[in-house]
Design a protein around this motif. Sequence first.
Motif, mmCIF file in Angstrom:
data_model
loop_
_atom_site.group_PDB
_atom_site.id
_atom_site.type_symbol
_atom_site.label_atom_id
_atom_site.label_comp_id
_atom_site.label_asym_id
_atom_site.label_seq_id
_atom_site.Cartn_x
_atom_site.Cartn_y
_atom_site.Cartn_z
ATOM 1 N N CYS A 1 -9.235 2.224 -20.643
ATOM 2 C CA CYS A 1 -7.912 2.362 -20.009
ATOM 3 C C CYS A 1 -6.869 2.556 -21.110
ATOM 4 O O CYS A 1 -6.883 1.870 -22.131
ATOM 5 C CB CYS A 1 -7.576 1.127 -19.179
ATOM 6 S SG CYS A 1 -8.744 0.800 -17.846
ATOM 7 N N TYR B 1 -2.008 3.565 -4.086
ATOM 8 C CA TYR B 1 -1.838 2.271 -4.750
ATOM 9 C C TYR B 1 -2.048 1.165 -3.734
ATOM 10 O O TYR B 1 -1.572 1.259 -2.589
ATOM 11 C CB TYR B 1 -0.439 2.146 -5.346
ATOM 12 C CG TYR B 1 -0.108 0.735 -5.811
ATOM 13 C CD1 TYR B 1 -0.507 0.297 -7.064
ATOM 14 C CD2 TYR B 1 0.598 -0.139 -4.988
ATOM 15 C CE1 TYR B 1 -0.218 -0.994 -7.482
ATOM 16 C CE2 TYR B 1 0.893 -1.428 -5.398
ATOM 17 C CZ TYR B 1 0.481 -1.849 -6.650
ATOM 18 O OH TYR B 1 0.765 -3.125 -7.071
ATOM 19 N N GLU B 2 -2.762 0.118 -4.144
ATOM 20 C CA GLU B 2 -2.918 -1.084 -3.342
ATOM 21 C C GLU B 2 -2.696 -2.289 -4.242
ATOM 22 O O GLU B 2 -3.281 -2.375 -5.325
ATOM 23 C CB GLU B 2 -4.310 -1.155 -2.703
ATOM 24 C CG GLU B 2 -4.596 -0.092 -1.674
ATOM 25 C CD GLU B 2 -5.918 -0.313 -0.963
ATOM 26 O OE1 GLU B 2 -6.461 -1.431 -1.080
ATOM 27 O OE2 GLU B 2 -6.403 0.618 -0.314
ATOM 28 N N ARG C 1 -9.760 5.923 -11.214
ATOM 29 C CA ARG C 1 -9.298 4.684 -10.600
ATOM 30 C C ARG C 1 -9.097 3.596 -11.647
ATOM 31 O O ARG C 1 -9.877 3.483 -12.597
ATOM 32 C CB ARG C 1 -10.295 4.209 -9.551
ATOM 33 C CG ARG C 1 -9.996 2.837 -8.973
ATOM 34 C CD ARG C 1 -10.954 2.449 -7.878
ATOM 35 N NE ARG C 1 -10.794 3.304 -6.702
ATOM 36 C CZ ARG C 1 -11.347 3.043 -5.526
ATOM 37 N NH1 ARG C 1 -12.100 1.963 -5.370
ATOM 38 N NH2 ARG C 1 -11.171 3.861 -4.514
ATOM 39 N N TYR C 2 -8.034 2.805 -11.427
ATOM 40 C CA TYR C 2 -7.783 1.617 -12.244
ATOM 41 C C TYR C 2 -7.772 0.399 -11.332
ATOM 42 O O TYR C 2 -7.128 0.396 -10.279
ATOM 43 C CB TYR C 2 -6.439 1.714 -12.959
ATOM 44 C CG TYR C 2 -5.970 0.395 -13.524
ATOM 45 C CD1 TYR C 2 -6.479 -0.084 -14.723
ATOM 46 C CD2 TYR C 2 -5.037 -0.378 -12.834
ATOM 47 C CE1 TYR C 2 -6.059 -1.313 -15.226
ATOM 48 C CE2 TYR C 2 -4.615 -1.601 -13.330
ATOM 49 C CZ TYR C 2 -5.136 -2.060 -14.530
ATOM 50 O OH TYR C 2 -4.729 -3.277 -15.024
ATOM 51 N N GLU C 3 -8.501 -0.644 -11.740
ATOM 52 C CA GLU C 3 -8.514 -1.910 -11.021
ATOM 53 C C GLU C 3 -8.166 -3.017 -12.002
ATOM 54 O O GLU C 3 -8.820 -3.161 -13.042
ATOM 55 C CB GLU C 3 -9.878 -2.173 -10.386
ATOM 56 C CG GLU C 3 -10.273 -1.155 -9.329
ATOM 57 C CD GLU C 3 -11.597 -1.488 -8.672
ATOM 58 O OE1 GLU C 3 -12.019 -2.660 -8.756
ATOM 59 O OE2 GLU C 3 -12.202 -0.586 -8.076
ATOM 60 N N GLN D 1 -6.604 -7.260 -12.579
ATOM 61 C CA GLN D 1 -6.310 -8.596 -12.063
ATOM 62 C C GLN D 1 -5.521 -9.357 -13.118
ATOM 63 O O GLN D 1 -5.894 -9.361 -14.305
ATOM 64 C CB GLN D 1 -7.598 -9.368 -11.728
ATOM 65 C CG GLN D 1 -8.440 -8.766 -10.608
ATOM 66 C CD GLN D 1 -9.330 -7.638 -11.077
ATOM 67 O OE1 GLN D 1 -9.829 -7.652 -12.214
ATOM 68 N NE2 GLN D 1 -9.531 -6.637 -10.233
ATOM 69 N N THR E 1 -5.453 4.777 -7.619
ATOM 70 C CA THR E 1 -6.379 5.907 -7.570
ATOM 71 C C THR E 1 -5.597 7.200 -7.676
ATOM 72 O O THR E 1 -4.664 7.432 -6.900
ATOM 73 C CB THR E 1 -7.187 5.911 -6.262
ATOM 74 O OG1 THR E 1 -7.853 4.640 -6.117
ATOM 75 C CG2 THR E 1 -8.216 7.028 -6.277
ATOM 76 N N SER F 1 -4.435 -5.227 -8.359
ATOM 77 C CA SER F 1 -3.966 -3.892 -8.003
ATOM 78 C C SER F 1 -5.068 -2.863 -8.226
ATOM 79 O O SER F 1 -5.929 -3.021 -9.094
ATOM 80 C CB SER F 1 -2.730 -3.510 -8.836
ATOM 81 O OG SER F 1 -3.043 -3.515 -10.223
ATOM 82 N N THR F 2 -5.014 -1.819 -7.407
ATOM 83 C CA THR F 2 -5.931 -0.691 -7.524
ATOM 84 C C THR F 2 -5.117 0.584 -7.430
ATOM 85 O O THR F 2 -4.369 0.783 -6.460
ATOM 86 C CB THR F 2 -6.990 -0.699 -6.416
ATOM 87 O OG1 THR F 2 -7.747 -1.913 -6.486
ATOM 88 C CG2 THR F 2 -7.930 0.490 -6.561
ATOM 89 N N ARG G 1 0.842 -1.188 0.000
ATOM 90 C CA ARG G 1 0.000 0.000 0.000
ATOM 91 C C ARG G 1 0.878 1.238 0.000
ATOM 92 O O ARG G 1 1.903 1.279 0.678
ATOM 93 C CB ARG G 1 -0.923 0.031 1.231
ATOM 94 C CG ARG G 1 -1.993 -1.037 1.236
ATOM 95 C CD ARG G 1 -2.927 -0.855 2.423
ATOM 96 N NE ARG G 1 -4.005 -1.836 2.419
ATOM 97 C CZ ARG G 1 -4.987 -1.873 3.309
ATOM 98 N NH1 ARG G 1 -5.023 -0.961 4.292
ATOM 99 N NH2 ARG G 1 -5.919 -2.793 3.238
ATOM 100 N N CYS H 1 -11.244 0.894 -15.738
ATOM 101 C CA CYS H 1 -10.955 2.264 -15.350
ATOM 102 C C CYS H 1 -12.265 3.016 -15.121
ATOM 103 O O CYS H 1 -13.201 2.899 -15.922
ATOM 104 C CB CYS H 1 -10.139 2.979 -16.427
ATOM 105 S SG CYS H 1 -8.467 2.332 -16.630
#
Length: 225
Positions: free
Chosen positions: A224, A171-172, A195-197, A199, A189, A186-187, A163, A214
């Motif tokens: 994205c 970022y996570e 935000r981008y998520e 996998q 912001t 990952s995420t 994090r 996104c």
Amino acid sequence: MRLSIASLGLACLLVAPPSPASVRHRAAAHRTADGGATRVHGTLASGPEGRRAWHAGGTARDGEGNLSHARASGVVGPGGRITGGHRTTKSSDGTITRQGGVVAQGADGGTVRSRRSVQRNPDGSMQTGYLVNGQGAAGGSVSQSGTRTRRADGERMASRQTRASGARGSYEGSTTRADGTLEHASTITGANGNRYEGQTSLIRGEGLSHTGTCTNAQGQTFDCK
């Protein structure tokens, strides 16, 4: 059996106030009633402008064959301070454990803390873990933790979490690995709320797959780039 850092050296080091520039050293050893033995030592060096460096260490063995060793040290000065130490124990059954940590602080207030542990078992298995935290003087922060495991049959597993946050966003991330499979999520912001998520999966014999989404601050999706 336990051997603490405090009992190893601090009493030896602080017998008398240090002079503006000096080096002091103390050491001691004795045998215990159960046939074991203990040795400790400590050194303290001091200089101008509050500069100091110290080290303490010791080893203890009891009559049953258990062994413990610990060390700690630190440096302090106008630029900040850093201290750290570790302890290793070996039990009579062959189990070995090691624990340690470090703390650093800058003159501007930024800090970093970390700790780590390892255990090796007689059957060949092993477990490790670590944690790192950092805090910037301006308010940003970062942390990461993880574990690794090896079973007696040789199978390995691992995980990691990260994090980070600051004025530009956050970022996570999380990663796991086990039995031929690697997965990462990952995420991200941004400061504007976008935000981008994502996998990602890598499976042995099947290949790589990835998905990502996104969204803006209002929750609407967009391509994205």
